[in-house]
Design a protein around this motif. Structure first.
Motif, PDB file in Angstrom:
ATOM      1  N   TYR A   1       0.836  -1.207   0.000  1.00  0.00           N
ATOM      2  CA  TYR A   1       0.000   0.000   0.000  1.00  0.00           C
ATOM      3  C   TYR A   1       0.873   1.260   0.000  1.00  0.00           C
ATOM      4  N   THR A   2       1.948   1.234   0.795  1.00  0.00           N
ATOM      5  CA  THR A   2       2.832   2.405   0.860  1.00  0.00           C
ATOM      6  C   THR A   2       3.483   2.649  -0.492  1.00  0.00           C
ATOM      7  N   SER A   3       3.821   1.566  -1.157  1.00  0.00           N
ATOM      8  CA  SER A   3       4.423   1.682  -2.477  1.00  0.00           C
ATOM      9  C   SER A   3       3.437   2.324  -3.466  1.00  0.00           C
ATOM     10  N   ARG A   4       2.159   1.996  -3.320  1.00  0.00           N
ATOM     11  CA  ARG A   4       1.159   2.602  -4.213  1.00  0.00           C
ATOM     12  C   ARG A   4       1.007   4.095  -3.905  1.00  0.00           C
TER      13      ARG A   4
ATOM     14  N   ASP B   1      11.696   5.997   0.599  1.00  0.00           N
ATOM     15  CA  ASP B   1      11.459   6.959   1.681  1.00  0.00           C
ATOM     16  C   ASP B   1       9.980   6.975   2.064  1.00  0.00           C
ATOM     17  N   THR B   2       9.716   7.429   3.250  1.00  0.00           N
ATOM     18  CA  THR B   2       8.321   7.527   3.676  1.00  0.00           C
ATOM     19  C   THR B   2       7.636   8.664   2.918  1.00  0.00           C
ATOM     20  N   PRO B   3       6.584   8.364   2.185  1.00  0.00           N
ATOM     21  CA  PRO B   3       5.926   9.427   1.424  1.00  0.00           C
ATOM     22  C   PRO B   3       5.325  10.510   2.324  1.00  0.00           C
ATOM     23  N   ILE B   4       5.435  11.731   1.868  1.00  0.00           N
ATOM     24  CA  ILE B   4       4.809  12.864   2.558  1.00  0.00           C
ATOM     25  C   ILE B   4       3.786  13.433   1.581  1.00  0.00           C
TER      26      ILE B   4
ATOM     27  N   LEU C   1       8.676 -10.030  -2.260  1.00  0.00           N
ATOM     28  CA  LEU C   1       8.700  -8.995  -1.223  1.00  0.00           C
ATOM     29  C   LEU C   1      10.043  -8.260  -1.189  1.00  0.00           C
ATOM     30  N   TYR C   2      11.103  -8.997  -1.451  1.00  0.00           N
ATOM     31  CA  TYR C   2      12.433  -8.379  -1.430  1.00  0.00           C
ATOM     32  C   TYR C   2      12.673  -7.466  -2.632  1.00  0.00           C
ATOM     33  N   MET C   3      11.799  -7.502  -3.638  1.00  0.00           N
ATOM     34  CA  MET C   3      12.032  -6.719  -4.858  1.00  0.00           C
ATOM     35  C   MET C   3      11.620  -5.258  -4.709  1.00  0.00           C
ATOM     36  N   ASP C   4      10.779  -4.949  -3.750  1.00  0.00           N
ATOM     37  CA  ASP C   4      10.280  -3.582  -3.593  1.00  0.00           C
ATOM     38  C   ASP C   4      10.809  -3.014  -2.285  1.00  0.00           C
ATOM     39  N   GLU C   5      11.305  -1.788  -2.349  1.00  0.00           N
ATOM     40  CA  GLU C   5      11.881  -1.172  -1.149  1.00  0.00           C
ATOM     41  C   GLU C   5      10.866  -1.066  -0.017  1.00  0.00           C
TER      42      GLU C   5
END
Lengths: 257, 243
Positions: free
Chosen positions: A34-37, A178-181, B121-125
């Motif tokens: 979800y964070t990646s999205r 990085d943590t999205p802002i 899972l290891y492929m995405d930061e």
């Protein structure tokens, strides 16, 4: 519009996970997914709206006259050269774009379809960098220009007279990892974006169930009039009232005062 | 709630009325109760997703296997639910002392995954397993040929984890009912369903020997087919939106 107000990833996750009935994160998508999205969404908004403007100061590479563009940025907006420190630039100079200029990252020698004569008394082919005026040649002086090829910023030899380079560029939202802002203007758009991506992924598991849900989410996000993406773009690209008022003042004063 | 003694005796009485010469032991009925109760518990959990069947263990010792991977043995058998919902949470056994952020399981907890999905899972930061974004997967059959029921921790390789706090949705062990006066761990409204299902199981078991005997006579008639000797199984209520 400008603001300095942001929402956290957890704030977005709290809404998204409840909306998608995945508050336990047991539908096969981790919190990281979800964070990646969310990072994706910010990145897309950055490409579409240029909302993220970044200033980067670098030492002048006097030998190679070339700089690798920093990671996580795109679209150069402005380049300056200056002396002094980054906290207090003293003399500064604008750098202009020269088409097809190419020193291949190796220093003073370069190629270009149209080369300058290498003299400070030449007619400046770009814009007046110097206020020396020659009645025959118009503005003359040093020429500060650059070009970019494959992420390499190549500067003209006369730029070496300065110690620092300041790049004003557009950022890509949040660096990957990085943590999205999240700017508050974008909260709705990012919620809807994550929702759309979720249902898009779920379609592969059960298309009959998730296709209509994805369709709704897609419309909520991308509707050309009421979609949250459109609204986010409008919000970020509209001027502050202060700016608008000032422009009105300038324009109305031009010929009538 | 109903006790094992009450329900088991009631079922035995009912079965004895139909099969008065059958030697049905109480221990056998208790076994059936546990078998059926397990099924009803899973069904009930899917309907309500409440905490009724959740058990917590505040300190479960973490060990390291021959490959250096962190794991712990599950203290009880768990329900086999989608995406490891049988494990409610696993968290570091370390209270941050920050009362505003809630209990430690509300802060950092291990997310479920499958051993075959770890590579992705290891492929995405963002999904990469780390100490602040740890995962777990289950190995429930064998490890080097030895029966195991383990949970492996991922992302904690670089730190020393001595124990963890866990919450699980347990199943009942059909082979052991220690106390007849204990309450059957089911909601009251499903005791009736349990009794019907156990009676059904009992009737089915009683029918089996008859089916196996070849009497050598044709009991069918062209007018009416023989009645079914095996009763229809009772349908246990299933949730509509099963995920």
């Amino acid at each position: 519009m400008n603001s300095n107000d942001f929402v956290s990833v957890n704030h977005i996750l709290a809404e998204v996970s409840m909306t998608l009935d995945d508050a336990e994160y047991r539908k096969g998508f981790s919190i990281g997914w979800y964070t990646s999205r969310i990072q994706d969404a910010l990145q897309e908004l950055a490409f579409d709206t240029f909302f993220d403007t970044v200033t980067i100061d670098k030492d002048m590479p006097k030998k190679t006259l070339s700089l690798e563009l920093p990671k996580n940025v795109f679209n150069i907006r402005e380049i300056y050269l200056y002396n002094g420190s980054c906290c207090s630039p003293s003399t500064s100079q604008v750098v202009w774009y020269k088409r097809l200029y190419n020193n291949n990252g190796k220093g003073e020698g370069y190629t270009a379809k149209i080369k300058d004569q290498g003299s400070t008394s030449d007619d400046d082919p770009f814009l007046p960098n110097s206020y020396n005026y020659n009645s025959a040649l118009a503005y003359v002086g040093n020429k500060y220009y650059a070009n970019v090829q494959n992420g390499l910023l190549m500067l003209s030899s006369e730029c070496a007279a300065y110690d620092k380079v300041r790049l004003v560029v557009n950022g890509m939202g949040t660096a990957i990892g990085d943590t999205p802002i999240v700017p508050r203007f974008f909260e709705r758009a990012i919620n809807d974006y994550v929702e759309e991506r979720f249902y898009n992924a779920m379609k592969a598991r059960e298309i009959r169930k998730y296709r209509p849900l994805w369709n709704d989410a897609f419309s909520r996000l991308n509707d050309p009039r009421e979609g949250s993406w459109k609204k986010a773009r409008l919000r970020i690209s509209s001027m502050d009232s202060w700016e608008k008022e000032s422009y009105n003042e300038y324009i109305s004063s031009m010929y009538h005062k | 709630m109903a006790s094992y003694r009450y329900v088991a005796n009631d079922i035995r009485t009912s079965l004895n009325k139909a099969f008065d010469d059958a030697d049905i032991r109480l221990i056998q009925i208790l076994y059936w109760i546990q078998v059926v109760a397990n099924r009803i518990r899973v069904s009930q959990n899917e309907i309500t997703e409440s905490g009724l069947f959740v058990s917590t263990f505040t300190s479960v010792t973490v060990s390291t296997d021959t490959k250096g991977r962190h794991y712990f043995d599950l203290p009880a058998q768990i329900m086999d639910l989608p995406n490891e919902k049988g494990v409610v949470y696993i968290t570091y056994n370390y209270e941050t002392g920050c009362c505003c952020a809630g209990a430690n399981f509300a802060q950092t907890y291990f997310q479920p995954t499958h051993v075959s999905k770890l590579r992705t899972l290891y492929m995405d930061e963002y999904t990469k397993p780390t100490t602040s974004n740890p995962y777990f997967y289950r190995i429930g059959d064998k490890f080097d040929g030895v029966d195991v029921n383990r949970i492996y921790l991922v992302g904690t390789e670089c730190i020393n984890v001595t124990d963890v706090e866990i919450a699980i949705r347990c199943t009942l062990d059909p082979s052991s009912v220690c106390d007849l006066d204990a309450q059957i761990p089911l909601p009251d409204e499903r005791i009736e369903e349990l009794m019907k299902a156990v009676l059904d199981l009992g009737r089915f078991v009683m029918m089996m020997p008859e089916e196996r005997v070849n009497q050598g006579s044709d009991e069918s008639s062209p007018e009416s087919p023989p009645p079914p000797q095996v009763p229809e199984p009772i349908q246990i209520q299933e949730p509509e939106n099963r995920q």
